[in-house]
Design an enzyme around this catalytic site. Structure first.
Site, mmCIF file in Angstrom:
data_model
loop_
_atom_site.group_PDB
_atom_site.id
_atom_site.type_symbol
_atom_site.label_atom_id
_atom_site.label_comp_id
_atom_site.label_asym_id
_atom_site.label_seq_id
_atom_site.Cartn_x
_atom_site.Cartn_y
_atom_site.Cartn_z
ATOM 1 N N ASN A 242 0.877 -1.171 0.000
ATOM 2 C CA ASN A 242 0.000 0.000 0.000
ATOM 3 C C ASN A 242 0.914 1.220 0.000
ATOM 4 O O ASN A 242 1.525 1.534 1.018
ATOM 5 C CB ASN A 242 -0.885 -0.004 1.252
ATOM 6 N N LYS B 244 0.134 4.270 -0.248
ATOM 7 C CA LYS B 244 -0.456 5.488 0.340
ATOM 8 C C LYS B 244 -0.192 6.679 -0.589
ATOM 9 O O LYS B 244 -0.204 6.494 -1.799
ATOM 10 C CB LYS B 244 0.080 5.684 1.759
ATOM 11 N N HIS C 34 -9.430 1.252 4.712
ATOM 12 C CA HIS C 34 -8.178 1.494 5.451
ATOM 13 C C HIS C 34 -8.452 2.497 6.576
ATOM 14 O O HIS C 34 -9.242 3.432 6.395
ATOM 15 C CB HIS C 34 -7.117 2.033 4.490
ATOM 16 N N GLU D 185 -6.832 4.892 7.609
ATOM 17 C CA GLU D 185 -6.537 6.288 7.263
ATOM 18 C C GLU D 185 -7.717 6.919 6.524
ATOM 19 O O GLU D 185 -7.952 8.121 6.628
ATOM 20 C CB GLU D 185 -5.240 6.361 6.444
ATOM 21 N N GLU E 283 -5.170 -4.669 10.480
ATOM 22 C CA GLU E 283 -4.165 -3.628 10.671
ATOM 23 C C GLU E 283 -4.436 -2.865 11.968
ATOM 24 O O GLU E 283 -5.240 -1.916 11.974
ATOM 25 C CB GLU E 283 -4.217 -2.636 9.499
ATOM 26 N N GLY F 163 3.218 2.894 10.852
ATOM 27 C CA GLY F 163 3.973 4.127 10.739
ATOM 28 C C GLY F 163 4.748 4.392 12.023
ATOM 29 O O GLY F 163 5.532 5.332 12.114
ATOM 30 N N SER G 116 3.652 -1.891 10.209
ATOM 31 C CA SER G 116 5.120 -1.953 10.355
ATOM 32 C C SER G 116 5.696 -3.322 9.999
ATOM 33 O O SER G 116 6.683 -3.750 10.589
ATOM 34 C CB SER G 116 5.554 -1.538 11.766
HETATM 35 P P1 13P Z 1 3.290 0.581 7.509
HETATM 36 O O1 13P Z 1 3.723 -0.762 6.940
HETATM 37 O O2 13P Z 1 4.036 1.734 6.914
HETATM 38 O O3 13P Z 1 3.274 0.561 9.005
HETATM 39 O O4 13P Z 1 1.773 0.784 7.015
HETATM 40 C C1 13P Z 1 0.842 -0.211 7.251
HETATM 41 C C2 13P Z 1 -0.379 0.087 6.477
HETATM 42 O O5 13P Z 1 -1.150 0.963 6.820
HETATM 43 C C3 13P Z 1 -0.616 -0.693 5.254
HETATM 44 O O6 13P Z 1 -1.888 -0.488 4.761
#
Ligand code: 13P
Length: 258
Positions: free
Chosen positions: A13, A15, A99, A101, A170, A176, A216
């Site tokens: 992903n 982002k 997600h 976010e 997740e 992050g 992570s």
């Molecule tokens: P990270 O792997 O950067 O922690 O992000 C996880 C994530 O949100 C994947 O969708």
């Protein structure tokens, strides 16, 4: 993982990272490194404007390209939104839905459900995300919260279509942040998600559903996370932006399973 009954999926992903030019550079480098033979399913979900470059570069490889979001409506006055049939026409195979976010930007469980149904209708594979906050974990309501998210997201998804859905667990507190859930913590929740699917659709479908972990996940911890029986792959943010790191996670998915 359990490769006998279900697919292992390693999904990136991106982002809001990389331009179309950088996408082409990544894909060219990653394609050159891809191991021969079939290991696991590989998906890269990229910003909408990067989809054409990614699809073009990965044609005739086994890497599927995906979007990071979609709109549940077929067409109409939704400025700035992208419909599922547009993603299909652009060459997408996957779409990330729900997600955290995006939920933080106002996406509700009902929106997530509508998007899952629209994605399935269009023939996309939804990567359906769920996950608790730190506060919810500390209150001891992780399982209840995730059960609710999954039940809401899958309302109206019939037995024929659930087989297409990939679920990603997740935990919000683990991304992050460099703070990964331990393999045991991740396994516990992935196992409980499988039992929700079992109650909804029966044991055969539950056994065949791919459940990913995200938060992570990187080239160092992937092996231990993927060794868990109910973790069938990863949804990877930061570490999917670097071809060498992403490849190492794909390699970790090639470990022997029970
Ligand atoms: P990270 O792997 O950067 O922690 O992000 C996880 C994530 O949100 C994947 O969708």
């Amino acid at each position: 993982m359990n490769r006998k009954y279900r697919k292992t999926v390693i999904a990136g992903n991106w982002k809001m990272n990389k331009t179309p030019t950088e996408t082409k550079e990544f894909m060219t480098a990653f394609k050159a490194m891809l191991p021969k033979g079939r290991w696991c399913d590989i998906a890269l979900c990229v910003p909408a404007v990067c989809i054409p470059a990614a699809v073009r570069a990965m044609r005739e490889t086994r890497v599927g390209i995906g979007a990071e979001n979609c709109n549940a409506n077929a067409s109409g006055a939704y400025t700035g939104e992208i419909a599922t049939n547009m993603l299909v026409d652009a060459g997408c195979k996957y779409v990330i839905i729900g997600h955290s976010e995006r939920r933080a930007m106002g996406e509700t469980d009902a929106d997530v459900n509508a998007k899952v149904l629209a994605a399935l209708e269009a023939g996309l594979i939804p990567i359906l995300c769920c996950g608790e906050s730190l506060e919810q974990r500390e209150l001891g309501i992780t399982e209840e919260f995730i059960t609710m998210q999954i039940k809401c997201a899958l309302a109206g998804v019939d037995e024929a279509r659930i087989r297409k859905v990939v679920i990603a667990y997740e935990p919000i507190w683990a991304f992050g942040t460099g703070r990964t859930a331990t393999p045991e913590q991740a396994e516990d929740v992935c196992e409980s998600i499988r039992s929700v699917i079992r109650k909804l659709y029966g044991s055969k479908i539950a056994r065949a559903t791919s459940i990913l972990y995200g938060g992570s996940m990187n080239e160092k911890n992937a092996y231990d996370l993927l060794a868990q029986p109910d973790i069938d792959g990863g949804l990877i943010g930061g570490a999917s932006l670097v071809p060498e790191k992403f490849l190492q996670i794909v390699e970790a998915a090639n470990q022997p399973t029970a």
